[in-house]
Design a protein around this motif. Structure first.
Motif, short mmCIF file in Angstrom:
data_model
loop_
_atom_site.label_atom_id
_atom_site.label_comp_id
_atom_site.label_asym_id
_atom_site.label_seq_id
_atom_site.Cartn_x
_atom_site.Cartn_y
_atom_site.Cartn_z
N GLY A 46 8.28 -4.35 4.33
CA GLY A 46 7.67 -3.94 3.26
C GLY A 46 6.24 -4.57 3.47
N GLU A 47 5.36 -4.23 2.42
CA GLU A 47 4.08 -4.62 2.35
C GLU A 47 3.64 -5.32 1.16
OE1 GLU A 47 2.13 -0.67 2.82
OE2 GLU A 47 2.57 -0.11 0.80
N TRP A 48 2.43 -6.09 1.23
CA TRP A 48 2.06 -6.49 -0.06
C TRP A 48 0.71 -6.28 -0.19
CZ3 TRP A 48 -1.81 -10.08 1.04
CH2 TRP A 48 -1.96 -10.53 2.30
N THR A 49 0.03 -6.40 -1.31
CA THR A 49 -1.50 -6.06 -1.63
C THR A 49 -1.77 -7.28 -2.60
OG1 THR A 49 -0.77 -4.75 -3.25
CG2 THR A 49 -1.40 -3.62 -1.22
N GLY A 50 -3.19 -7.51 -2.61
CA GLY A 50 -3.60 -8.61 -3.58
C GLY A 50 -4.32 -9.50 -2.54
N ASP A 51 -4.51 -10.71 -3.36
CA ASP A 51 -5.00 -12.04 -2.68
C ASP A 51 -4.08 -12.99 -2.74
OD1 ASP A 51 -6.73 -13.97 -1.79
OD2 ASP A 51 -8.36 -13.88 -3.29
N PRO A 52 -3.46 -13.51 -1.69
CA PRO A 52 -2.50 -14.51 -1.58
C PRO A 52 -3.09 -15.68 -2.33
CG PRO A 52 -2.48 -13.61 0.38
CD PRO A 52 -3.60 -13.06 -0.20
N SER A 56 -0.23 -14.93 -6.00
CA SER A 56 0.75 -14.08 -6.37
C SER A 56 0.19 -12.77 -5.42
CB SER A 56 0.92 -13.67 -7.73
OG SER A 56 -0.28 -13.24 -8.47
N VAL A 57 1.18 -11.95 -5.13
CA VAL A 57 0.88 -10.47 -4.40
C VAL A 57 1.73 -9.64 -5.07
CG1 VAL A 57 -0.29 -11.62 -2.22
CG2 VAL A 57 2.32 -11.15 -2.50
N ASP A 58 1.27 -8.52 -4.76
CA ASP A 58 2.23 -7.20 -5.20
C ASP A 58 3.01 -6.79 -3.79
OD1 ASP A 58 1.27 -7.09 -7.93
OD2 ASP A 58 -0.38 -5.73 -7.35
N PHE A 59 4.38 -6.90 -3.95
CA PHE A 59 5.21 -6.59 -2.61
C PHE A 59 5.99 -5.17 -2.75
CE2 PHE A 59 9.19 -6.62 -0.39
CZ PHE A 59 8.74 -6.82 0.75
N ARG A 60 6.03 -4.32 -2.01
CA ARG A 60 6.90 -3.30 -2.18
C ARG A 60 7.63 -3.05 -0.85
NH1 ARG A 60 5.89 2.51 -0.85
NH2 ARG A 60 4.08 1.96 0.10
N MET A 61 8.93 -2.83 -1.00
CA MET A 61 9.93 -2.54 0.13
C MET A 61 9.58 -1.30 0.64
SD MET A 61 11.97 -5.13 0.23
CE MET A 61 13.59 -4.61 0.89
N LEU A 62 9.61 -1.01 1.87
CA LEU A 62 9.30 0.25 2.53
C LEU A 62 10.58 0.99 3.08
CD1 LEU A 62 6.11 -0.68 4.65
CD2 LEU A 62 6.22 0.54 2.37
N TYR A 63 11.65 0.44 3.16
CA TYR A 63 12.63 1.11 3.95
C TYR A 63 14.18 1.11 3.25
CZ TYR A 63 9.03 0.46 7.57
OH TYR A 63 7.92 0.17 8.18
N GLU A 64 14.10 1.14 2.00
CA GLU A 64 15.04 1.12 1.09
C GLU A 64 15.86 2.57 0.83
OE1 GLU A 64 17.19 -1.58 0.08
OE2 GLU A 64 15.88 -2.35 1.76
N GLY A 65 15.04 3.59 1.20
CA GLY A 65 15.57 4.97 1.15
C GLY A 65 14.91 5.52 -0.05
N ASP A 66 14.79 4.94 -1.02
CA ASP A 66 13.99 5.55 -2.31
C ASP A 66 12.79 5.06 -2.58
OD1 ASP A 66 16.31 7.20 -3.08
OD2 ASP A 66 17.25 5.61 -4.45
N GLU A 67 11.75 5.62 -3.10
CA GLU A 67 10.38 4.94 -3.22
C GLU A 67 10.54 3.78 -4.22
OE1 GLU A 67 5.89 6.12 -4.73
OE2 GLU A 67 7.20 7.42 -3.50
N HIS A 68 10.07 2.58 -3.96
CA HIS A 68 10.19 1.59 -4.76
C HIS A 68 8.98 1.09 -5.66
CE1 HIS A 68 13.96 1.20 -2.94
NE2 HIS A 68 14.43 0.38 -3.57
N GLN A 69 8.72 0.67 -6.44
CA GLN A 69 7.62 0.17 -7.05
C GLN A 69 7.26 -1.16 -6.73
OE1 GLN A 69 5.62 1.91 -8.81
NE2 GLN A 69 6.61 3.31 -10.36
N ALA A 70 5.99 -1.81 -6.66
CA ALA A 70 5.73 -2.86 -6.43
C ALA A 70 6.08 -3.91 -7.31
CB ALA A 70 4.16 -3.14 -5.92
#
Length: 84
Positions: A46-52, A56-70
């Motif tokens: 998955g990917e994260w956005t923000g400033d570590p 904290s960061v916003d993390f979103r899974m990418l490969y779970e099949g359905d679109e996931h919220q961060a």
């Protein structure tokens, strides 16, 4: 990476957590980059956005099949290049 699962339940500051131990055939700097650089992490989970640096960061899974919220993830400890 080891193929035998090695996750185990631990309690950290009174909270249930899961700890994973893995061995990689790569240098420590390469492994650190693979889990701390968003574009590298996106290659496998998955990917994260923000400033570590904020803790904290916003993390979103990418490969779970359905679109996931961060989800907001809290960085409790970061000791490069060994502990995150």
């Amino acid at each position: 990476m080891t193929s035998t699962p090695s996750g185990h339940r631990v309690t950290i500051d009174g909270l249930d957590s899961v700890a994973f131990d893995r061995t990689f055939r790569a240098g420590i700097g390469d492994v650190w980059a693979a889990v701390t650089e968003s574009d590298r992490l996106a290659r496998w989970i998955g990917e994260w956005t923000g400033d570590p640096a904020t803790g904290s960061v916003d993390f979103r899974m990418l490969y779970e099949g359905d679109e996931h919220q961060a989800e907001v993830l809290t960085i409790q400890e970061c000791q490069a290049p060994r502990r995150l």
